[in-house]
Motif scaffolding. Structure first.
Motif, PDB file in Angstrom:
ATOM      1  N   SER A  71     -51.864 -52.639 -55.770  1.00  0.00           N
ATOM      2  CA  SER A  71     -52.008 -52.187 -57.084  1.00  0.00           C
ATOM      3  C   SER A  71     -53.181 -52.774 -57.755  1.00  0.00           C
ATOM      4  O   SER A  71     -54.118 -53.531 -57.171  1.00  0.00           O
ATOM      5  N   TYR A  72     -53.405 -52.256 -58.971  1.00  0.00           N
ATOM      6  CA  TYR A  72     -54.710 -52.729 -59.695  1.00  0.00           C
ATOM      7  C   TYR A  72     -54.183 -54.013 -60.498  1.00  0.00           C
ATOM      8  O   TYR A  72     -53.061 -54.394 -61.032  1.00  0.00           O
ATOM      9  N   GLY A  73     -54.915 -55.054 -60.354  1.00  0.00           N
ATOM     10  CA  GLY A  73     -54.781 -56.282 -61.318  1.00  0.00           C
ATOM     11  C   GLY A  73     -55.195 -56.292 -62.566  1.00  0.00           C
ATOM     12  O   GLY A  73     -55.725 -55.394 -62.983  1.00  0.00           O
ATOM     13  N   PRO A  74     -54.918 -57.176 -63.247  1.00  0.00           N
ATOM     14  CA  PRO A  74     -55.683 -57.221 -64.681  1.00  0.00           C
ATOM     15  C   PRO A  74     -56.806 -57.557 -64.611  1.00  0.00           C
ATOM     16  O   PRO A  74     -57.560 -58.347 -63.774  1.00  0.00           O
ATOM     17  N   ALA A  75     -57.663 -56.926 -65.400  1.00  0.00           N
ATOM     18  CA  ALA A  75     -59.195 -56.960 -65.621  1.00  0.00           C
ATOM     19  C   ALA A  75     -59.816 -57.381 -66.906  1.00  0.00           C
ATOM     20  O   ALA A  75     -60.452 -56.245 -67.523  1.00  0.00           O
ATOM     21  N   ARG A  86     -64.018 -50.155 -71.914  1.00  0.00           N
ATOM     22  CA  ARG A  86     -65.062 -49.085 -70.898  1.00  0.00           C
ATOM     23  C   ARG A  86     -65.810 -48.154 -72.097  1.00  0.00           C
ATOM     24  O   ARG A  86     -67.054 -47.952 -71.882  1.00  0.00           O
ATOM     25  N   ARG A 134     -68.216 -50.137 -74.208  1.00  0.00           N
ATOM     26  CA  ARG A 134     -69.341 -50.615 -73.460  1.00  0.00           C
ATOM     27  C   ARG A 134     -70.168 -49.542 -72.865  1.00  0.00           C
ATOM     28  O   ARG A 134     -71.333 -49.710 -72.956  1.00  0.00           O
ATOM     29  N   SER A 136     -50.533 -40.690 -63.974  1.00  0.00           N
ATOM     30  CA  SER A 136     -51.688 -41.919 -63.600  1.00  0.00           C
ATOM     31  C   SER A 136     -52.487 -42.326 -64.461  1.00  0.00           C
ATOM     32  O   SER A 136     -53.401 -43.398 -64.288  1.00  0.00           O
ATOM     33  N   LEU A 137     -52.397 -41.977 -65.781  1.00  0.00           N
ATOM     34  CA  LEU A 137     -53.220 -42.784 -67.006  1.00  0.00           C
ATOM     35  C   LEU A 137     -52.556 -43.915 -66.958  1.00  0.00           C
ATOM     36  O   LEU A 137     -51.426 -44.359 -66.956  1.00  0.00           O
ATOM     37  N   ARG A 138     -53.718 -44.935 -67.505  1.00  0.00           N
ATOM     38  CA  ARG A 138     -53.100 -46.326 -67.632  1.00  0.00           C
ATOM     39  C   ARG A 138     -53.596 -46.689 -69.350  1.00  0.00           C
ATOM     40  O   ARG A 138     -54.465 -46.492 -69.550  1.00  0.00           O
ATOM     41  N   LYS A 142     -60.390 -53.859 -68.393  1.00  0.00           N
ATOM     42  CA  LYS A 142     -61.447 -52.736 -67.999  1.00  0.00           C
ATOM     43  C   LYS A 142     -60.979 -51.769 -67.143  1.00  0.00           C
ATOM     44  O   LYS A 142     -61.565 -50.727 -66.703  1.00  0.00           O
ATOM     45  N   SER A 143     -59.495 -51.663 -66.686  1.00  0.00           N
ATOM     46  CA  SER A 143     -58.984 -50.777 -66.085  1.00  0.00           C
ATOM     47  C   SER A 143     -58.090 -49.783 -66.690  1.00  0.00           C
ATOM     48  O   SER A 143     -57.090 -49.235 -65.969  1.00  0.00           O
ATOM     49  N   ASP A 163     -57.292 -46.378 -69.099  1.00  0.00           N
ATOM     50  CA  ASP A 163     -57.775 -45.329 -69.707  1.00  0.00           C
ATOM     51  C   ASP A 163     -57.515 -44.891 -71.311  1.00  0.00           C
ATOM     52  O   ASP A 163     -58.190 -44.426 -72.029  1.00  0.00           O
TER      53      ASP A 163
END
Lengths: 437, 330
Positions: free
Chosen positions: A11-15, A125, A128, A326-328, A335-336, A338
């Motif tokens: 999984s992706y973690g919080p970033a 993102r 930045r 799959s869009l987040r 930072k992870s 969309d």
């Protein structure tokens, strides 16, 4: 979460990007911002303040001044006073100030990016990697034009005091597009940011102070539509530059008609995104992601009307539906993600109502299976298929993450459908064969 | 043929359906047109769209290790350095680092050891007692310009010697000349010679001029029964890149949707940094889904990547970067 568990789920973690520096900036102002007039921070004559909200969390960020007529008069007077000297100081001197602005924004680019994301809800993102770098380039670019003004643009002359009213979708970028060229050519400014996104303009004011920009060259006044209207009607304003909704644009057009004021308007769009059958469909899908889900679809030139050749329509819709899954979506500082938050409650309602209307009018709604976070003003990526040109959602600008799709049979029909709109802002065409176009 | 879209991670323990290939059908790929600039844009922005940090980064890097084909393909290989490589393959990360992460019992090892034919026996011996397969490069690697009969023979002797995976190279001249049917026949013949050994087909994308041709060659290789498609030998001037990988894995997705066969992907050459490895894993996760994030369907062809990952893992555990000599060499 344990490493073993992540190893299994991948999984992706919080970033999260740190908000510390931005919070520090807000605290330095005691979370209460005055108006920036004549190089000073002055309390609003109205004594009224309104809240600036973080749309990712609905938390209050700061209080913002409501400028009234007296404040607008003060700001315009300051700009008028500053004008002769600013015009006479010459292109080279102005170029130096513009360079200094560019360098200071660059130096504080992370702070600007975080503050913008906090205030507007757009992903870090994007602020930045896109918004703030473009802002910086703009100031450098126009520093160059200021330098060349006295030799290459000899016959040009400043217009005078310019009233600038900017929208909330790209707050600092819109500020840069308006302010940089105007001051480069020797004009002075009264700028009003959108009421929901004033913070980066106020940080910019602080930068103007720091670099020693002459007093009155840039004045930032905050407030709602009434403040803007007062600015538009002020007799000493020589030009109005407005970016925002078509509706307000029309009001400004009427208000300035016959007054001799110059006017530039940058308004809405319902731009076609045309896909021919020979296109690289996987690439098209990513193009669509950037066209309609970038900045939550709150983009004037968003590719909001998908026109797809009938022979591949179902295939493309299927790919888009898969991609939507799959869009987040989430907090703008992650930072992870969309997709971030919609700018405020009222815009969220506009989107929700228009989507409901689309359903009521019989178009087919498609949204991903996942649910949006509850704590902020979020709206999921959305696609309508089976949309006819007569549907309201095919005609009206939604200004949200909502794509409306329809098919076409022939090239001729594609062009006809593309042009079947009151707007004419942008268009994209996807084909791998130049003979298609 | 209709197939479910991939969403869940649950069925990864299920036996993978091996790609048996499908009859040659040029209509499935003839009309492919890859948009180069759009592909490059997607590849270049993807790493900025996802950020994998802290324990997530550590876990992902361990996953990357499990997907490495630890490789030595040098002219001066001897039994002793192959032995050392095998020892490293079995215990790729220092025990104290694994313990600090609570991963000491997870049997972390690399995906395979990849050698030339002459060292298969040595590698099999070195890997005894582990489940790590030996992969052999074959068919006249790296250029492949030897008679097909010889290529088939090479595969057969490598399989006999104990290779469980065969990395073949394709005839680039056939790709350049768009002779897809002959390419299909050659790859299918190689697959037949592989028998139960899994076949990775190297396209050598650094020698293919357009992404469109890369996509078509990927299709032909999958149709002919490849278990994996692989970017490069590591010997071309340009090896694995993210854009070319994106093109290839999109064909894998289409092929899966059409046939139900999941074909694996192996980027190789020039992947030496942990950060690059994470970018590739992100690419796979985003475009193919979690099902592909397993050594059954994803491998890195790499020799020095492991060293950089070890240093990153130690940094995760201790907060400090160590010199390379603090990690046991291969």
């Amino acid at each position: 979460m344990k490493i073993k568990e992540i190893y299994e789920t991948m999984s992706y973690g919080p970033a999260p990007e740190s908000a510390e520096e931005a919070i520090q900036f807000l605290d330095n102002h005691k979370r209460k911002f005055n108006l920036f007039i004549n190089g000073k921070w002055v309390a609003p004559s109205s004594k009224e303040y309104f809240d600036s909200i973080n749309p990712s969390t609905k938390e209050k960020l700061a209080q913002i001044s409501e400028a009234n007529e007296a404040d607008v008069n003060k700001a315009v007077a300051a700009a008028k006073r500053a004008l002769p000297e600013w015009a006479n100081v010459g292109g080279h001197q102005r170029a130096r100030y513009l360079y200094a602005l560019a360098r200071q924004i660059q130096k504080h680019s992370r702070l600007f990016a975080v503050l913008e994301s906090l205030d507007n809800g757009k992903p870090i993102r994007e602020t930045r990697d896109i918004d703030i770098p473009i802002v910086i380039r703009h100031f450098y670019h126009h520093a160059g034009w200021a330098q060349l003004r006295d030799t290459e643009l000899k016959d040009y002359k400043e217009l005078g005091v310019i009233g600038q009213i900017i929208p909330w979708n790209f707050p600092l970028m819109m500020l840069a597009w308006k302010i940089a060229p105007a001051i480069a050519m020797g004009n002075t400014i009264v700028l009003k940011p959108a009421e929901s996104t004033s913070l980066t303009a106020l940080l910019f004011a602080e930068i103007c102070e720091q670099i020693g920009l002459p007093n009155g060259v840039v004045n930032i006044i905050t407030g709602h539509g009434k403040t803007g209207a007062t600015l538009v009607e002020h007799k000493d304003v020589n030009k109005i530059a407005f970016t925002g909704s078509t509706e307000v644009g029309k009001i400004i057009r009427r208000a300035t008609a016959g007054t001799g004021k110059k006017l530039s308007l940058e308004l809405g769009g319902k731009s076609p995104f045309i896909v021919f059958e020979d296109a690289d469909l996987d690439s098209v899908v990513e193009g669509i992601v950037d066209a309609i889900w970038f900045n939550q679809g709150q983009v004037c030139c968003a590719g909001s009307r998908l026109l797809v050749q009938e022979s591949i329509a179902e295939k493309l819709y299927k790919k888009i539906r898969t991609r939507m899954e799959s869009l987040r979506i989430g907090n703008a500082l992650d930072k992870s993600i969309d997709i971030g938050a919609i700018v405020d409650k009222s815009q969220l309602k506009v989107i929700t109502d228009l989507v409901q209307l689309g359903v009521d009018e019989g178009s087919t709604l498609c949204q991903p299976s996942w649910a949006c976070p509850k704590e902020g003003y979020f709206y999921p990526p959305t696609m309508f298929t089976d949309v006819s040109p007569s549907a309201t959602i095919a005609q009206e600008e939604i200004f949200g993450p909502v794509l409306v799709a329809m098919s076409f049979r022939t090239h001729k029909e594609a062009v006809k459908l593309a042009n079947n709109t009151r707007y004419g802002l942008a268009c994209s065409v996807w084909t791998e064969l130049r003979t298609s176009i | 043929m209709k197939v479910n879209t991939m969403k869940s991670n649950k069925n990864s323990t299920q036996q993978l359906l091996r790609n048996d290939g499908i009859p040659f059908d040029a209509s499935l790929f003839e009309e492919i047109n890859i948009n180069r600039s759009a592909v490059e844009r997607r590849a270049s922005t993807l790493s900025g769209r996802r950020s994998v940090k802290k324990q997530w980064q550590a876990a992902w890097l361990l996953k990357a290790i499990s997907c490495i084909d630890l490789t030595t393909l040098a002219g001066d290989d001897t039994p002793s350095n192959v032995q050392r490589l095998c020892a490293k393959a079995k215990s790729p990360v220092r025990l104290d680092i694994l313990e600090a992460m609570g991963m000491q019992d997870e049997n972390i090892h690399v995906g395979a050891v990849c050698v030339y034919h002459n060292f298969i026996k040595e590698a099999v011996k070195g890997l005894q007692g582990s489940s790590i397969p030996v992969a052999a490069v074959s068919t006249g690697f790296p250029a492949g310009n030897i008679p097909l009969k010889e290529r088939i023979r090479q595969i057969e002797i490598s399989v006999t010697a104990g290779a469980k995976e065969i990395d073949i190279v394709v005839s680039r001249d056939l790709i350049i000349q768009s002779d897809w049917k002959t390419l299909y026949n050659e790859v299918a013949a190689c697959r037949k010679a592989c028998g139960d050994a899994h076949m990775k087909t190297i396209l050598a994308t650094g020698e293919i001029s357009t992404y469109t041709k890369v996509a078509k060659a990927s299709w032909v290789s999958m149709m002919a029964g490849s278990d994996f498609i692989k970017t490069s030998t590591g010997k071309e001037p340009v090896n694995a890149t993210l854009p070319v990988s994106l093109v290839m894995i999109r064909t894998i997705r289409e092929y899966y949707e059409l046939t139900g066969y999941k074909v694996g992907f192996k980027p190789a050459g020039g992947i030496s940094k942990a950060k690059q490895a994470v970018n590739w894993l992100v690419l796979i996760k985003e475009e193919l889904g979690n099902d592909w994030l397993t050594p059954d369907l994803f491998r890195f062809g790499a020799s020095s990547l492991l060293g950089d990952i070890e240093r990153q893992l130690e940094h995760f555990v201790t907060g400090r970067y160590s010199a390379a000599f603090r990690h046991p060499m291969a």
